[in-house]
Enzyme design. Sequence first.
Site, PDB file in Angstrom:
ATOM      1  N   HIS A   1      -8.827 -11.032 -14.378  1.00 53.80           N
ATOM      2  CA  HIS A   1      -8.283 -10.481 -15.620  1.00 53.80           C
ATOM      3  C   HIS A   1      -6.781 -10.350 -15.466  1.00 53.80           C
ATOM      4  O   HIS A   1      -6.276 -10.022 -14.376  1.00 53.80           O
ATOM      5  CB  HIS A   1      -8.906  -9.113 -15.922  1.00 53.80           C
ATOM      6  CG  HIS A   1      -8.511  -8.563 -17.254  1.00 53.80           C
ATOM      7  ND1 HIS A   1      -8.922  -9.132 -18.443  1.00 53.80           N
ATOM      8  CD2 HIS A   1      -7.727  -7.517 -17.593  1.00 53.80           C
ATOM      9  CE1 HIS A   1      -8.407  -8.438 -19.457  1.00 53.80           C
ATOM     10  NE2 HIS A   1      -7.681  -7.449 -18.963  1.00 53.80           N
ATOM     11  N   SER A   2      -6.062 -10.594 -16.559  1.00 57.96           N
ATOM     12  CA  SER A   2      -4.596 -10.550 -16.507  1.00 57.96           C
ATOM     13  C   SER A   2      -4.051  -9.765 -17.698  1.00 57.96           C
ATOM     14  O   SER A   2      -4.646  -9.752 -18.781  1.00 57.96           O
ATOM     15  CB  SER A   2      -4.017 -11.969 -16.512  1.00 57.96           C
ATOM     16  OG  SER A   2      -4.372 -12.660 -17.695  1.00 57.96           O
TER      17      SER A   2
ATOM     18  N   CYS B   1       0.814  -1.219   0.000  1.00 62.69           N
ATOM     19  CA  CYS B   1       0.000   0.000   0.000  1.00 62.69           C
ATOM     20  C   CYS B   1       0.847   1.269   0.000  1.00 62.69           C
ATOM     21  O   CYS B   1       0.304   2.372  -0.095  1.00 62.69           O
ATOM     22  CB  CYS B   1      -0.957  -0.012   1.193  1.00 62.69           C
ATOM     23  SG  CYS B   1      -2.313  -1.198   0.991  1.00 62.69           S
TER      24      CYS B   1
ATOM     25  N   THR C   1     -16.931  10.243   1.000  1.00 57.78           N
ATOM     26  CA  THR C   1     -16.128  10.315   2.233  1.00 57.78           C
ATOM     27  C   THR C   1     -14.897   9.416   2.188  1.00 57.78           C
ATOM     28  O   THR C   1     -14.336   9.081   3.224  1.00 57.78           O
ATOM     29  CB  THR C   1     -16.979   9.937   3.464  1.00 57.78           C
ATOM     30  OG1 THR C   1     -17.471   8.600   3.314  1.00 57.78           O
ATOM     31  CG2 THR C   1     -18.139  10.905   3.624  1.00 57.78           C
ATOM     32  N   ALA C   2     -14.465   9.047   0.967  1.00 61.58           N
ATOM     33  CA  ALA C   2     -13.269   8.212   0.813  1.00 61.58           C
ATOM     34  C   ALA C   2     -13.351   6.952   1.664  1.00 61.58           C
ATOM     35  O   ALA C   2     -12.399   6.555   2.318  1.00 61.58           O
ATOM     36  CB  ALA C   2     -12.010   9.012   1.158  1.00 61.58           C
ATOM     37  N   ASP C   3     -14.525   6.317   1.639  1.00 61.94           N
ATOM     38  CA  ASP C   3     -14.725   5.118   2.447  1.00 61.94           C
ATOM     39  C   ASP C   3     -14.009   3.926   1.814  1.00 61.94           C
ATOM     40  O   ASP C   3     -13.432   4.012   0.731  1.00 61.94           O
ATOM     41  CB  ASP C   3     -16.222   4.831   2.611  1.00 61.94           C
ATOM     42  CG  ASP C   3     -16.563   4.334   4.004  1.00 61.94           C
ATOM     43  OD1 ASP C   3     -15.766   3.553   4.558  1.00 61.94           O
ATOM     44  OD2 ASP C   3     -17.613   4.717   4.541  1.00 61.94           O
ATOM     45  N   ASP C   4     -14.057   2.772   2.506  1.00 60.71           N
ATOM     46  CA  ASP C   4     -13.261   1.621   2.104  1.00 60.71           C
ATOM     47  C   ASP C   4     -13.843   0.862   0.918  1.00 60.71           C
ATOM     48  O   ASP C   4     -13.120   0.139   0.228  1.00 60.71           O
ATOM     49  CB  ASP C   4     -13.105   0.661   3.293  1.00 60.71           C
ATOM     50  CG  ASP C   4     -12.336   1.307   4.430  1.00 60.71           C
ATOM     51  OD1 ASP C   4     -11.140   1.555   4.251  1.00 60.71           O
ATOM     52  OD2 ASP C   4     -12.950   1.585   5.481  1.00 60.71           O
TER      53      ASP C   4
ATOM     54  N   ASP D   1      -8.631  -3.824  -4.838  1.00 68.45           N
ATOM     55  CA  ASP D   1      -7.352  -3.416  -4.268  1.00 68.45           C
ATOM     56  C   ASP D   1      -6.244  -4.253  -4.887  1.00 68.45           C
ATOM     57  O   ASP D   1      -6.369  -5.481  -4.991  1.00 68.45           O
ATOM     58  CB  ASP D   1      -7.351  -3.588  -2.747  1.00 68.45           C
ATOM     59  CG  ASP D   1      -6.575  -2.485  -2.047  1.00 68.45           C
ATOM     60  OD1 ASP D   1      -5.467  -2.170  -2.511  1.00 68.45           O
ATOM     61  OD2 ASP D   1      -7.081  -1.933  -1.064  1.00 68.45           O
TER      62      ASP D   1
ATOM     63  N   ASP E   1     -11.380  -4.716   3.032  1.00 67.89           N
ATOM     64  CA  ASP E   1     -12.348  -3.626   2.811  1.00 67.89           C
ATOM     65  C   ASP E   1     -13.783  -4.086   3.037  1.00 67.89           C
ATOM     66  O   ASP E   1     -14.634  -3.292   3.439  1.00 67.89           O
ATOM     67  CB  ASP E   1     -12.196  -3.068   1.398  1.00 67.89           C
ATOM     68  CG  ASP E   1     -10.947  -2.225   1.230  1.00 67.89           C
ATOM     69  OD1 ASP E   1     -10.393  -1.778   2.242  1.00 67.89           O
ATOM     70  OD2 ASP E   1     -10.514  -2.035   0.075  1.00 67.89           O
TER      71      ASP E   1
END
Length: 347
Positions: free
Chosen positions: A138-139, A15, A46-49, A66, A89
């Site tokens: 997906h790759s 991260c 609110t930039a939540d998870d 993520d 999350d």
Amino acid sequence: MNDIRLTQLSHGGGCGCKIAPAMLADMLKTLPQTALFPDLLVGTETADDAAVYRLNDEQALIATTDFFMPIVDDPFDFGRIAATNAISDIYAMGGKPILALAIVGMPVGTLPLEAIQKIMEGGASVCAKAGIPLAGGHSIDAPEPIYGLVALGLVHPDRVKRNSSARDGDVLILGKPLGVGILGTAMKKGVLDAEGYRQLIDTTTQLNTVGAELAALDGVHALTDVTGFGLLGHLLELCRGANLGAAIEAGKLPLLPAAEGFARQGIGPGAIGRNLASFGEAVCFDAGVEEWQRRIMADAQTSGGLLASVSPECAEEVLALFRAQGFAAASVIGQMQTGAPVIRVEP
């Protein structure tokens, strides 16, 4: 495969790769608002998870994604850490995961097939531990190794735990110790011993399953997980969402035992400096708070702990839930307060 060091194939790790909070805010401010969608219970405001969308009176869908570059060299461990971090999350919103999809970007001409397989096996092992299928993904062929998940979960609409609903007087409880980014940097420099690596792996592969139980408690008012913006960055999101201040005590913070010494030496990811610069005057340090303590509070946590804002009467019950699920380091670190959304850090 044993000669490949994943952390040498990327410019950042875990991260710590996240874009700094101030720059991210500038990037997002021109996006359209989501108020036109009444069933979207949690969006970008609110930039939540994670996003939360109401399906019916009994169910809401939690959706998140993520992914990041390696924080460790072992491919299997990298896959486990990335998957644990992504699923967190769901727990941070008070839900239970139901399904995951893999996000895979690999330098196929550089990284052996066996290493890529181990990364994906590590992620699949965590999904199995969480009781969910890794149902696809997906790759792409990428210049740096990237791995993560799209994670989906369910929660009752009335039990969604936002990062914006803290209340004045709430006690702040942190579920995992700090220092992940610092230990990851020490490993990359070749100065982390076997015990320090064990501490790093143990904390980053521990699923935050307690979040689903916390959702059932009325006294748990707000919840988030501490990741790339560090403890201070994610606590600021709680403060701004609720329009409250907070006070925390540096001496009460749970720390990974191996991290303090490296923090005192100034070892840590570049994200620490970016995070501190982003906080500006929103974080006020008492003169008695040492420089290494300031850095560890801004350290980018990968697969970090849950940060809960709870009523004082509920604090012991919350701590008991954390400890019953193996979060022995869970600690009360401070309190929400009336006032401007500023964090005061005391020794």
